[in-house]
Write a protein that holds these residues in place. Structure first.
Motif, mmCIF file in Angstrom:
data_model
loop_
_atom_site.group_PDB
_atom_site.id
_atom_site.type_symbol
_atom_site.label_atom_id
_atom_site.label_comp_id
_atom_site.label_asym_id
_atom_site.label_seq_id
_atom_site.Cartn_x
_atom_site.Cartn_y
_atom_site.Cartn_z
ATOM 1 N N GLU A 26 0.813 -1.222 0.000
ATOM 2 C CA GLU A 26 0.000 0.000 0.000
ATOM 3 C C GLU A 26 0.846 1.273 0.000
ATOM 4 O O GLU A 26 0.358 2.338 -0.367
ATOM 5 N N THR A 31 0.773 1.464 -6.385
ATOM 6 C CA THR A 31 -0.502 1.115 -5.760
ATOM 7 C C THR A 31 -1.334 2.372 -5.521
ATOM 8 O O THR A 31 -2.556 2.372 -5.731
ATOM 9 N N LYS A 35 -5.068 3.117 -7.008
ATOM 10 C CA LYS A 35 -6.170 3.552 -6.147
ATOM 11 C C LYS A 35 -6.747 4.896 -6.609
ATOM 12 O O LYS A 35 -7.950 5.126 -6.517
ATOM 13 N N GLN A 55 -6.014 -4.557 -5.348
ATOM 14 C CA GLN A 55 -7.061 -3.606 -4.977
ATOM 15 C C GLN A 55 -8.445 -4.070 -5.431
ATOM 16 O O GLN A 55 -9.291 -3.272 -5.812
#
Length: 141
Positions: A26, A31, A35, A55
Motif C-alpha cells: 500500500e 498502488t 487507487k 485492490q
C-alpha cells in the motif's frame, strides 16, 4: 510535437486505463496510482507479472493481454530498465498515451522515446498523476 496539455488531453481521453507498477504494498506509488484511478471512477486494469488481483481488480500479466490496447492509456511506475521494455511493447500495440510517473525514466528511456517516434504519446519529466490528475480532468470538462 505535442504540448504537455495536448498529451494530457490525449491521455485522459481514453475510455480505459492500465497501471504497471502497482503491488500489494500500500505504501508504493504504483498502488497509490491504481487507487487514484479507482477513486476517480476510471476503468482501470493493473498489469502485474505475478499477482492475480490488486485492490480488488483482476490483473493481467502483460499489456498484450488488454482487450483493447489501442484505446487504453497506461500509467507506468517502474524502474527505467523495465520502463524501456514496456515502451517497446506499448509501441507495437499502438497504445495511444503513456504517462511515465517520476523516477521511471533515464537517458536510455528518453532516447528510445525519441528514436521510436513516441514523443507525441508519452508524458514524462513532469508531475505525477497523483499531483495533477484531478486538476487535469477538471480542466477537460
Amino acid at each position: 510535437m505535442s504540448t504537455v496539455v495536448q498529451l494530457q488531453q490525449r491521455f485522459f481521453s481514453s475510455p480505459q486505463y492500465a497501471v504497471i507498477g502497482a503491488s500489494k504494498d500500500e505504501s508504493k506509488f504504483g498502488t497509490k496510482v491504481l487507487k487514484w484511478y479507482k477513486a476517480h471512477d476510471k476503468v482501470v486494469t493493473p498489469i502485474h507479472p505475478k499477482e492475480d488481483n490488486l485492490q480488488g481488480i483482476d490483473t493481467l500479466r502483460k499489456l498484450s493481454e488488454l482487450p483493447s490496447p489501442s484505446t487504453t492509456s497506461v500509467s507506468i511506475i517502474t524502474p527505467p530498465a523495465i520502463t524501456l521494455s514496456i515502451l517497446k511493447e506499448a509501441k507495437s500495440l499502438e497504445i495511444p498515451a503513456l504517462w511515465l510517473q517520476p523516477g521511471t525514466d533515464d537517458d536510455a528511456v528518453r532516447s528510445y522515446i525519441t528514436e521510436a517516434g513516441l514523443t507525441d504519446k508519452v508524458l514524462l519529466g513532469g508531475p505525477c498523476v497523483l499531483v495533477d490528475g484531478e486538476h487535469i480532468i477538471r480542466s477537460l470538462l
